[in-house]
Enzyme design. Structure first.
Site, PDB file in Angstrom:
ATOM      1  N   GLY A   1       0.830  -1.200   0.000  1.00  0.00           N
ATOM      2  CA  GLY A   1       0.000   0.000   0.000  1.00  0.00           C
ATOM      3  C   GLY A   1       0.862   1.245   0.000  1.00  0.00           C
ATOM      4  O   GLY A   1       0.522   2.260   0.609  1.00  0.00           O
TER       5      GLY A   1
ATOM      6  N   GLY B   1       1.773   3.371  -2.377  1.00  0.00           N
ATOM      7  CA  GLY B   1       1.613   4.430  -3.353  1.00  0.00           C
ATOM      8  C   GLY B   1       0.942   5.685  -2.842  1.00  0.00           C
ATOM      9  O   GLY B   1       1.111   6.758  -3.417  1.00  0.00           O
TER      10      GLY B   1
ATOM     11  N   ASP C   1      -1.840  -7.438  -5.973  1.00  0.00           N
ATOM     12  CA  ASP C   1      -3.041  -7.561  -5.146  1.00  0.00           C
ATOM     13  C   ASP C   1      -2.731  -8.593  -4.073  1.00  0.00           C
ATOM     14  O   ASP C   1      -2.602  -9.779  -4.368  1.00  0.00           O
ATOM     15  CB  ASP C   1      -4.223  -8.001  -6.007  1.00  0.00           C
ATOM     16  CG  ASP C   1      -5.531  -8.045  -5.246  1.00  0.00           C
ATOM     17  OD1 ASP C   1      -5.507  -8.070  -3.988  1.00  0.00           O
ATOM     18  OD2 ASP C   1      -6.587  -8.064  -5.896  1.00  0.00           O
TER      19      ASP C   1
ATOM     20  N   SER D   1      -4.373  -0.202  14.015  1.00  0.00           N
ATOM     21  CA  SER D   1      -5.311   0.903  14.145  1.00  0.00           C
ATOM     22  C   SER D   1      -5.848   0.897  15.567  1.00  0.00           C
ATOM     23  O   SER D   1      -5.961  -0.171  16.175  1.00  0.00           O
ATOM     24  CB  SER D   1      -6.468   0.710  13.164  1.00  0.00           C
ATOM     25  OG  SER D   1      -7.579   1.522  13.519  1.00  0.00           O
TER      26      SER D   1
ATOM     27  N   TYR E   1     -13.162  -3.860   9.757  1.00  0.00           N
ATOM     28  CA  TYR E   1     -11.816  -3.280   9.813  1.00  0.00           C
ATOM     29  C   TYR E   1     -11.192  -3.486  11.192  1.00  0.00           C
ATOM     30  O   TYR E   1     -10.049  -3.946  11.306  1.00  0.00           O
ATOM     31  CB  TYR E   1     -11.899  -1.789   9.465  1.00  0.00           C
ATOM     32  CG  TYR E   1     -10.568  -1.087   9.484  1.00  0.00           C
ATOM     33  CD1 TYR E   1      -9.676  -1.224   8.428  1.00  0.00           C
ATOM     34  CD2 TYR E   1     -10.208  -0.253  10.540  1.00  0.00           C
ATOM     35  CE1 TYR E   1      -8.457  -0.569   8.429  1.00  0.00           C
ATOM     36  CE2 TYR E   1      -8.995   0.408  10.551  1.00  0.00           C
ATOM     37  CZ  TYR E   1      -8.125   0.247   9.501  1.00  0.00           C
ATOM     38  OH  TYR E   1      -6.908   0.897   9.508  1.00  0.00           O
TER      39      TYR E   1
ATOM     40  N   THR F   1     -11.912  -5.664  13.488  1.00  0.00           N
ATOM     41  CA  THR F   1     -11.648  -7.088  13.715  1.00  0.00           C
ATOM     42  C   THR F   1     -10.374  -7.518  12.990  1.00  0.00           C
ATOM     43  O   THR F   1      -9.542  -8.244  13.556  1.00  0.00           O
ATOM     44  CB  THR F   1     -12.846  -7.931  13.248  1.00  0.00           C
ATOM     45  OG1 THR F   1     -14.009  -7.545  13.995  1.00  0.00           O
ATOM     46  CG2 THR F   1     -12.592  -9.412  13.443  1.00  0.00           C
TER      47      THR F   1
ATOM     48  N   LYS G   1      -7.810  -5.693  12.161  1.00  0.00           N
ATOM     49  CA  LYS G   1      -6.632  -5.109  12.806  1.00  0.00           C
ATOM     50  C   LYS G   1      -6.361  -5.766  14.160  1.00  0.00           C
ATOM     51  O   LYS G   1      -5.207  -5.894  14.580  1.00  0.00           O
ATOM     52  CB  LYS G   1      -6.784  -3.590  12.940  1.00  0.00           C
ATOM     53  CG  LYS G   1      -6.772  -2.869  11.596  1.00  0.00           C
ATOM     54  CD  LYS G   1      -5.475  -3.118  10.832  1.00  0.00           C
ATOM     55  CE  LYS G   1      -5.380  -2.303   9.560  1.00  0.00           C
ATOM     56  NZ  LYS G   1      -4.070  -2.405   8.913  1.00  0.00           N
TER      57      LYS G   1
END
Length: 187
Positions: free
Chosen positions: A7, A9, A57, A137, A150, A152, A154
């Site tokens: 991630g 970029g 991916d 997070s 999200y 869960t 993390k």
């Protein structure tokens, strides 16, 4: 050192990539969208750093293994640092969450770091040194509305970080996590 930032970029990932390059690392940035990766590489190279865009991916084991192999070929057998930053964050109420959304979040946010960590740790163990940094997070520990999938994912990544640290530490691979707060980014 040779680093991979997933991630890388955009957003925080681009910041991590630029910081590593500024510290002298050759940096490969991965992600699903080629244009932001190319822009990040261009910025790093303009600053005198070495960088490589590797579209990937992380929901695909084959793509992850091909990406790591490309980095190893490019930088002569090395992957020293992995920053597992890539993630998706589709907000929504728990009761309205579609199962496919849940599965997509888990595949990206926990299975992706598993795939990248495993592929990189194999190289790091051969070289006797490595650093893996998983980006968490606050939602990993705190219950927030609208981010059940999200949060869960993390939380699972936090647990995986501890397990990896215990297992990989004795072979020279340090595994840690960072938990940035909310950051305003373009994505």
């Amino acid at each position: 050192r040779v680093a991979i930032v997933t991630g890388g970029g955009t957003g925080l990932g681009r910041g991590y990539a630029e910081a590593l390059a500024g510290a002298g690392a050759a940096v490969a940035v991965t992600g699903r969208r080629s244009e932001p990766l190319a822009e990040c590489v261009e910025a790093i190279e303009k600053s005198g750093g070495a960088a490589l865009a590797v579209p990937c991916d992380q929901r695909s084991r084959e793509q992850v293994e091909a990406a790591v192999a490309q980095v190893v070929v490019e930088w002569k057998g090395k992957v020293d640092i992995l920053v597992n930053n890539a993630g998706i964050y589709p907000p929504g109420l728990f009761l309205a969450l579609e199962e496919q959304q849940w599965l997509d979040v888990m595949d990206t946010n926990i299975n992706g770091p598993f795939r990248f960590s495993q592929a990189c740790a194999r190289i790091m163990s051969q070289n006797g040194w490595g650093r893996i940094i998983n980006i968490l997070s606050p939602s990993a520990l705190l219950g927030f509305t609208l981010v059940s999938a999200y949060g869960t994912s993390k939380g699972a990544l936090a647990s995986m970080t501890r397990a990896m640290a215990a297992e990989l530490g004795p072979i020279g691979i340090t595994v840690n996590s960072l938990t940035p707060g909310v950051a305003a980014t373009e994505t």
